[in-house]
Motif scaffolding. Structure first.
Motif, PDB file in Angstrom:
ATOM      1  N   LYS A  44       0.845  -1.198   0.000  1.00  0.00           N
ATOM      2  CA  LYS A  44       0.000   0.000   0.000  1.00  0.00           C
ATOM      3  C   LYS A  44       0.884   1.252   0.000  1.00  0.00           C
ATOM      4  N   GLY A 176      -4.752  -9.035  -5.043  1.00  0.00           N
ATOM      5  CA  GLY A 176      -6.142  -8.656  -4.791  1.00  0.00           C
ATOM      6  C   GLY A 176      -6.705  -7.995  -6.033  1.00  0.00           C
ATOM      7  N   THR A 177      -6.123  -6.849  -6.408  1.00  0.00           N
ATOM      8  CA  THR A 177      -6.530  -6.184  -7.654  1.00  0.00           C
ATOM      9  C   THR A 177      -5.585  -6.525  -8.810  1.00  0.00           C
ATOM     10  N   THR A 180      -0.103  -4.776  -7.826  1.00  0.00           N
ATOM     11  CA  THR A 180       1.257  -5.083  -7.366  1.00  0.00           C
ATOM     12  C   THR A 180       1.952  -6.010  -8.349  1.00  0.00           C
TER      13      THR A 180
HETATM   14  C1  LIG Z   1      -3.891  -5.023  -0.644  1.00  0.00           C
HETATM   15  C2  LIG Z   1      -2.945  -6.149  -0.427  1.00  0.00           C
HETATM   16  C3  LIG Z   1      -2.544  -7.011  -1.476  1.00  0.00           C
HETATM   17  C4  LIG Z   1      -3.171  -6.947  -2.840  1.00  0.00           C
HETATM   18  O1  LIG Z   1      -2.440  -6.143  -3.715  1.00  0.00           O
HETATM   19  P1  LIG Z   1      -3.008  -5.832  -5.179  1.00  0.00           P
HETATM   20  O2  LIG Z   1      -2.039  -4.864  -5.725  1.00  0.00           O
HETATM   21  O3  LIG Z   1      -4.358  -5.219  -5.007  1.00  0.00           O
HETATM   22  O4  LIG Z   1      -3.093  -7.090  -5.940  1.00  0.00           O
HETATM   23  C5  LIG Z   1      -1.597  -7.968  -1.200  1.00  0.00           C
HETATM   24  N1  LIG Z   1      -1.070  -8.113   0.038  1.00  0.00           N
HETATM   25  C6  LIG Z   1      -1.450  -7.323   1.057  1.00  0.00           C
HETATM   26  C7  LIG Z   1      -0.874  -7.569   2.399  1.00  0.00           C
HETATM   27  C8  LIG Z   1      -2.393  -6.320   0.877  1.00  0.00           C
HETATM   28  O5  LIG Z   1      -2.765  -5.546   1.913  1.00  0.00           O
END
Ligand SMILES: *Cc1c(COP(=O)(O)O)cnc(C)c1O
Length: 300
Positions: A44, A176-177, A180
């Motif tokens: 983040k 998640g999205t 990253t």
């Molecule tokens: C938000 C989050 C992710 C997901 O990352 P994306 O870029 O949305 O795929 C992975 N690991 C942690 C610990 C997160 O907080």
């Protein structure tokens, strides 16, 4: 914080601290983005770096963003906002006002929370536009998408590759999205390294990450491992929790059930199943998110 220039260290882990899976003579290292900051956690921080620089360069004063009730991204944005003198407003999915440790910390860092029902929540641009329309100074307000998903996010995450002193055969991250993952791919493409990139979606139906990442970084190249979501986002199983307990107690590296637990489990499982060539050097990105434990106390 937290200068935006921090370089996180790399920790080598001998054998996951667990009985090493049979035939697994591989080398595992962890990029410790969890050590960057307790609440502007891991990826983040990477994802907000250029968004905040863009916001400040454009003279804006307030950030508006979006997340679920346990969102690491909301908390990271609230905290980064407080540090940089930027007001923050968070739209929270679910129209009931909830109080939990993550949202409470968001409030402490000064974020104004607005709860919206799930249907309304879906169209974030529309929510943003109507918020801006009634704002006293619409020109002050900056949009950041849910989870920090943006081109700026990939710039920040691409820098992880430039911080590495060694070469790796494989790099793994939780998804998640997919921002990253896209950023890591961008960094690898720019470096010319032949490192293979892998994503572990933490939600069911994670195949969408393929397109989501390639939309941010055309030509992004990686492999997705779709079978480690343990039933879906924030869902867990005894097998996962037992792995986390064994791993954390043996290595002293804290991982949690929502993102990094699934990621480390995936690598551990792939090692055990002979997925890697002998001698492979594997880097796991610890993307932080340790507040993921705050909602899980009951199961432990
Ligand atoms: C938000 C989050 C992710 C997901 O990352 P994306 O870029 O949305 O795929 C992975 N690991 C942690 C610990 C997160 O907080």
């Amino acid at each position: 914080m937290i200068s935006w220039e921090f370089h996180s260290p790399v920790t080598n882990i001998a054998d996951f601290g667990l009985a090493r899976p049979a035939g697994a003579d591989v080398f595992v290292s962890v990029k410790r983005d969890d050590l960057i900051h307790p609440f502007v956690s891991g990826n983040k921080w990477r994802k907000l770096k250029y968004a905040f620089q863009d916001l400040q360069a454009s003279g804006k004063k307030e950030v508006v963003t979006f997340g679920g009730a346990w969102s690491n991204h909301l908390l990271a944005t609230a905290c980064a906002g407080a540090v940089h003198g930027v007001r923050s407003t968070g739209f929270v999915r679910g129209d009931e006002v909830v109080s939990n440790p993550v949202l409470n910390l968001c409030r402490v860092y000064g974020m104004e929370l607005i709860y919206v029902d799930r249907t309304t929540y879906r169209d974030k641009k529309l929510l943003f536009d109507s918020y801006v329309r009634t704002h006293a100074k619409p020109e002050d307000v900056y949009f950041i998408d849910e989870g920090g998903y943006s081109a700026e996010a990939t710039e920040g995450c691409a820098e992880i590759i430039g911080e590495l002193d060694e070469q790796f055969d494989h790099i793994f991250c939780a998804c998640g999205t997919g921002a990253t993952l896209a950023g890591l791919s961008k960094g690898l493409l720019a470096s010319g390294l032949s490192t293979r990139l892998h994503g572990v979606p933490v939600l069911a139906g994670g195949a969408f990450i393929q397109e989501a990442a390639q939309e941010l970084v055309p030509g992004a190249d990686f492999e997705l491992h779709l079978d480690y979501h343990f039933g879906g986002y924030a869902k867990t199983k005894p097998e996962l929790l037992n792995f986390i307990k064994r791993f954390v107690s043996a290595t002293g590296i804290l991982i949690e059930p929502v993102y990094t637990g699934k990621l480390f489990y995936a690598v551990y499982d792939l090692i055990g199943s002979g997925y890697f060539n002998p001698g492979s050097r594997i880097l796991i990105l610890h993307s932080g998110g340790l507040t993921g434990f705050m909602g899980q106390q009951k199961i432990l």
